[in-house]
Design an enzyme around this catalytic site. Structure first.
Site, PDB file in Angstrom:
ATOM      1  N   GLY B 280      51.229  51.207  68.802  1.00  0.00           N
ATOM      2  CA  GLY B 280      50.785  51.904  70.004  1.00  0.00           C
ATOM      3  C   GLY B 280      51.815  51.815  71.113  1.00  0.00           C
ATOM      4  O   GLY B 280      53.032  51.799  70.861  1.00  0.00           O
ATOM      5  N   SER B 281      51.310  51.682  72.325  1.00  0.00           N
ATOM      6  CA  SER B 281      52.148  51.888  73.509  1.00  0.00           C
ATOM      7  C   SER B 281      53.332  50.944  73.646  1.00  0.00           C
ATOM      8  O   SER B 281      54.268  51.250  74.395  1.00  0.00           O
ATOM      9  CB  SER B 281      51.284  51.771  74.758  1.00  0.00           C
ATOM     10  OG  SER B 281      50.263  52.729  74.705  1.00  0.00           O
ATOM     11  N   THR B 282      53.293  49.813  73.016  1.00  0.00           N
ATOM     12  CA  THR B 282      54.455  48.924  73.138  1.00  0.00           C
ATOM     13  C   THR B 282      55.703  49.638  72.622  1.00  0.00           C
ATOM     14  O   THR B 282      56.818  49.339  73.048  1.00  0.00           O
ATOM     15  CB  THR B 282      54.245  47.611  72.359  1.00  0.00           C
ATOM     16  OG1 THR B 282      53.786  47.916  71.050  1.00  0.00           O
ATOM     17  CG2 THR B 282      53.226  46.732  73.050  1.00  0.00           C
TER      18      THR B 282
END
Lengths: 374, 609
Positions: B280-282
């Protein structure tokens, strides 16, 4: 044996009725004790240095059997024969001891052993009893008035022997020989002034040894102040007596033999204390005391000066070794590597002691007519 | 009368001598008494001393044990210790009982006695074992000393002991996934026990890079969060940003290496190295680094986030749509999926794929564990993949890979080789330059911004300057993404102006709580774990707190946020709290074309926030 008739005049018959059977029994018991304690102490020591478990025990058993035979054989001799034997052994042992300085091999920093056909022999051990006999003869000759300068000869021989032992160096044995010579000289009527001088000289000798020989200094320092150095062996030995208590931890249950490298020789008494307890230790002590004191008591009735001096010298040597060994194990005196007679491991020591005590038994046999003369 | 007497008298000379001899013998006898007395005294003294030391001494009766130093037990497998020498695994000598049935006299009687001595064994089975033909049968492995004593006491012929050893893990479950386990024959079957089977088996000691204290703190904080948010699992690690040494590595639930039999499969699964997840966003960090490093964008570049992107059957949306152009820092701070997708498109699929490959995210990680997961990536790598990978979907990597790649982003641009073995020289085994130093410098400022202004606020620890990125990926279930089943994470580094350690915390399927307003996203559940962990381990690791207002530190972390030339000013200052909710986006979505088989499912949703 008790089936022997009083009228039996065979060599053995005469021996049986004249020998001091009580002392003989005590010495026999000591030999058996030695066998038991060797079995208890030596396997652990042997295993630690990578030998087969019963390496020491097997050898010692052979030596003890030989020693018992030698003891009886020598005790069969007449007093005159003892004197001759003493002279011969003294001569041979003296030559062999000189030889150790040239050809001997070194063990633990001292040159004392000769290899004879695969068997290590320590000739100086045999020098001790032989010297006692020869010195006794010389002191006695002085008083026979035959013009022999006995005292001077005995002293010269003493200086030679003591010098040899110092060269090895074997300070312990030199001390024993010195003590025997002094005791005999004293008994032979040394004037009290000279007794005092001898005492002072002995003290000076000890002080000199302290300064000349570092290991002697070290041991004395540690005795006077246990904290000054590594007194591990003695500390462990004392703990082993405490561990044994009255009746000991039981045969084979001791630990001290796994801790001390000399558990089978110099510290065998500690093994006895741990595994068999105070009662057994007192019994062993009593055996030594019995042999020494009974021997002295029998000599009190002696008519012949040579017999008196020789017997007293040999008993002094035997008793002194026992006292020094037990006292140093118990920290009553500085440690001195000295074996416990018949109990400690050591072939030469056991055989030499058998020779000496065989002579004592021979000398203390009852002789017809009291025998002022031999 | 005189004459006859004189006649039988000896010559005067002889008489004199005779008298002298008599006198001498008398003196001798008298003096003998002195000797007798001296010896008697000596023997008495020795007797008294014997009594004193044997029964009167303070230690009397105490066995001679204090002075005993028993030979060290001979064990054949080496110890495993942490970086400070604390024992994590060791070997204990034990005895194993076997029987020689041929020399057992009465099998029935022996079995009855044995069953009594060793209550764990059944008499019928023992009887059968002891009665069978043959010369060897195991009765019981690894007896306790008491059990061995009891068996010896039975004195049954035909029973023998073999000296064996048993692996012991004095720290229990701690670091179980790193240590692994051994089988009954003491052969490593998992973890470093297996990797280092050869050297451990040769009695060599293994010094791990783990710090037991740090490991404990991370495990405790993760377990606490896992319980609080009723998560199915958790994973985390702390890595030296320069050397790649893993100082702590946790995967929960875990197991006890000594009792492997009772552990279930989930507990045995190492989420930190074997599990691969769409992060995801990492991943937006890598997208930002990609465009900055290739120079296709600057901090002032704007990305159109006004409308959701519709490509074929997909719709890419933001959870908190700003419906305007966003600067590059804003894309990270708001965690905009649309912005990240557009950013990735700027760089292009080929460069993105090469870049991620360089960061080690497309190949299995290098680590001294047999449990290493194979990352999943799309093939072919289409435009839609470029967009989804831009915000962390379509590529699944292990947490370990993520941490190592983040280390490269913050440490000046060198990708370290992760290791579990202590580096004695304090230098990495191998470090490859993957981004320019200037890019790394900017990435640190951006990561700090996420914590000071964005979704990662909960990760902040006063004085320790945490910088990082949150991530909350919807998990795949069956053929699609499952709403509400999140993998919530925070990856960061501290102190971010001169990073020493990378910290990663991941919670698997956490459930929201009233105090988090029902949210279970990375900012709410994982960032606090990082904060709590950093606050506790930084002092242990010798990281000194700093004053954030220090001019030098401000110079290292401040970011030039002047507005992009095209659209309006980025109002970074008024960013909301990390309440990036998994908003709407319920329109049906197609699977990502060409992604891994797991992800290739119709109706899959693309969510990252």
């Amino acid at each position: 044996m008790s089936g022997l008739s009083r009228a039996d005049t065979s060599l053995f018959g005469r021996w049986w009725w004249t020998v001091d059977r009580w002392s003989l029994a005590a010495l026999g018991t000591l030999v058996v004790t030695g066998a038991i304690l060797t079995l208890a102490a030596s396997p652990a020591v042997a295993e630690r240095i990578g030998l087969e478990s019963f390496h020491f025990a097997r050898r010692q058993f052979a030596y003890l059997v030989l020693a018992a035979a030698l003891l009886v054989a020598v005790s069969l001799l007449e007093a005159r024969e003892v004197r001759r034997l003493g002279v011969v052994v003294f001569a041979v042992a003296l030559v062999l001891t000189v030889a150790t300085l040239a050809a001997g091999h070194e063990i633990k920093g001292a040159q004392r052993w000769l290899s004879l056909g695969g068997v290590s022999l320590q000739p100086s051990e045999f020098l001790k009893p032989a010297f006692a006999v020869v010195a006794a003869w010389m002191f006695a000759e002085q008083h026979r008035g035959a013009g022999i300068p006995g005292n001077a000869v005995a002293t010269a021989l003493y200086l030679a022997v003591a010098g040899l032992l110092f060269l090895q160096p074997d300070i312990g044995m030199a001390l024993v020989v010195t003590a025997v010579w002094l005791a005999q000289f004293f008994l032979a009527g040394l004037r009290l002034v000279w007794v005092g001088v001898a005492g002072a000289l002995s003290l000076a000798g000890v002080v000199a040894a302290y300064f000349v020989f570092p290991h002697v200094a070290n041991r004395i320092d540690r005795f006077l102040d246990p904290a000054s150095g590594d007194s591990y062996q003695i500390t462990v030995a004392l703990q082993s007596f405490a561990s044994g208590g009255w009746i000991g931890r039981g045969p084979g249950e001791g630990r001290v033999k796994t801790l001390l490298p000399d558990a089978h020789s110099d510290f065998v008494f500690a093994v006895a204390g741990e595994e068999f307890g105070l009662v057994a230790c007192l019994a062993i002590l009593a055996l030594f005391a019995f042999v020494v004191l009974r021997g002295f008591a029998r000599l009190l009735a002696e008519e012949n000066l040579f017999v008196l001096l020789a017997g007293a010298g040999l008993l002094t040597q035997f008793g002194l070794q026992a006292v020094v060994n037990m006292a140093s194990t118990l920290r009553l005196m500085p440690t001195k590597g000295m074996t416990l007679p018949f109990v400690s491991y050591g072939g030469s020591s056991v055989l030499a002691l058998a020779l000496g005590m065989g002579m004592v038994l021979a000398l203390t046999r009852r002789r017809a007519g009291g025998g002022g003369r031999l | 009368m005189n004459a006859p007497v004189a006649a039988i008298r000896p010559a005067p000379e002889a008489v004199r001598i005779e008298g002298q001899a008599k006198e001498a013998i008398e003196t001798g006898r008298t003096r003998l008494l002195v000797g007798f007395g001296l010896f008697a005294l000596a023997f008495l003294a020795i007797a008294a001393r014997l009594v004193e030391v044997s029964v009167l001494a303070p230690g009397a009766g105490r066995p001679l044990v204090a002075a005993v130093d028993p030979a060290p037990p001979i064990v054949t497998r080496g110890d495993i210790v942490d970086r400070n020498g604390l024992v994590l695994a060791t070997s204990l000598p034990t005895a194993s009982l076997y029987a020689d049935p041929a020399s057992v006299i009465d099998a029935g009687e022996a079995a009855r006695a044995l069953a009594q001595a060793l209550p764990g064994l059944r008499q019928a089975e023992l009887s059968a074992k002891l009665g069978q033909p043959g010369r060897f049968v195991w009765i019981k492995r690894h007896l306790t000393p008491r059990e061995q004593y009891e068996v010896n006491r039975l004195g049954i012929p035909g029973l023998h002991f073999l000296r064996s050893e048993k692996r012991a893990y004095p720290q229990g479950r701690m670091a179980a996934h790193v240590l692994g386990a051994v089988d009954i024959d003491n052969i490593g079957i998992a973890g470093v026990e297996r990797t280092f089977e050869e050297t451990l088996g040769a009695s060599e000691r293994l010094s791990l890079s783990l710090d037991l204290r740090v490991q404990h703190v991370l495990a405790q904080e993760l377990a606490r969060a896992m319980a609080r948010f009723q998560a199915a699992g958790a994973a985390g690690l702390i890595m030296d940003a320069d050397t790649g040494e893993v100082v702590a590595l946790v995967s929960l639930p875990d197991f006890s290496p000594e009792r492997l039999a009772g552990a279930d499969q989930d507990a045995l699964f190492n989420r930190a190295t074997l599990g691969v997840y769409e992060m995801g966003s990492t991943f937006k960090l890598f997208t930002a680094a990609l465009v900055l490093d290739f120079g296709v964008a600057t901090l002032r570049s704007g990305f159109d986030a006004r409308e959701p992107i519709r490509v074929a059957r997909f719709t890419i949306r933001d959870y908190k749509p700003k419906r305007r152009r966003l600067t590059l820092p804003e894309v990270l701070v708001y965690s905009s999926n649309i912005g990240a997708a557009r950013m990735a498109l700027e760089a292009g699929g080929a460069r993105q794929r090469a870049f991620l490959g360089r960061l080690g995210l497309l190949d299995p990680a290098t680590i001294e564990l047999p449990e290493v997961g194979q990352p999943l990536s799309p093939s072919p790598w289409r435009e839609i993949n470029t967009m989804t990978v831009g915000f962390g979907h379509g590529v699944a990597v292990s947490p370990l890979q993520l941490a190592a790649a983040v280390a490269a982003l913050v440490n000046g641009g060198l990708l370290p080789t992760p290791t579990l073995v202590k580096r004695e020289d304090g230098r990495p085994a191998k470090a490859v330059r993957v981004i320019r130093k200037e890019t790394s410098d900017t990435m640190r400022r951006l990561m700090r911004l996420v914590v000071t202004r964005g979704t990662g606020k909960a990760a902040d620890v006063p004085g320790y300057l945490v910088g990082g990125k949150t991530g909350s990926a919807e998990k795949i279930e069956g053929r699609g993404y499952r709403e509400g089943a999140l993998l919530s994470s925070f990856v960061g580094a501290f102190p971010i102006h001169a990073p020493r350690y990378v910290v990663l915390a991941i919670l698997d399927e956490p459930k929201g709580r009233p105090e988090t307003h029902g949210y279970a996203t990375g900012g709410w559940v994982a960032a606090p774990v990082v904060a709590a962990t950093v606050a506790r381990v930084a002092p242990m690791l010798g990281v000194r707190p700093v004053d954030e207002r220090d001019p030098g530190i401000r110079a290292a972390l401040d970011l030039d946020l002047s507005p992009p030339p095209a659209e309006g000013a980025a109002r970074v200052a008024d960013l909301s709290s990390p309440a990036e909710a998994p908003a709407g986006a319920k329109t049906g979505r197609a699977p990502i074309p060409g992604a891994s088989p797991r992800i290739k499912s119709p109706g899959a949703r693309l969510a990252s926030f």
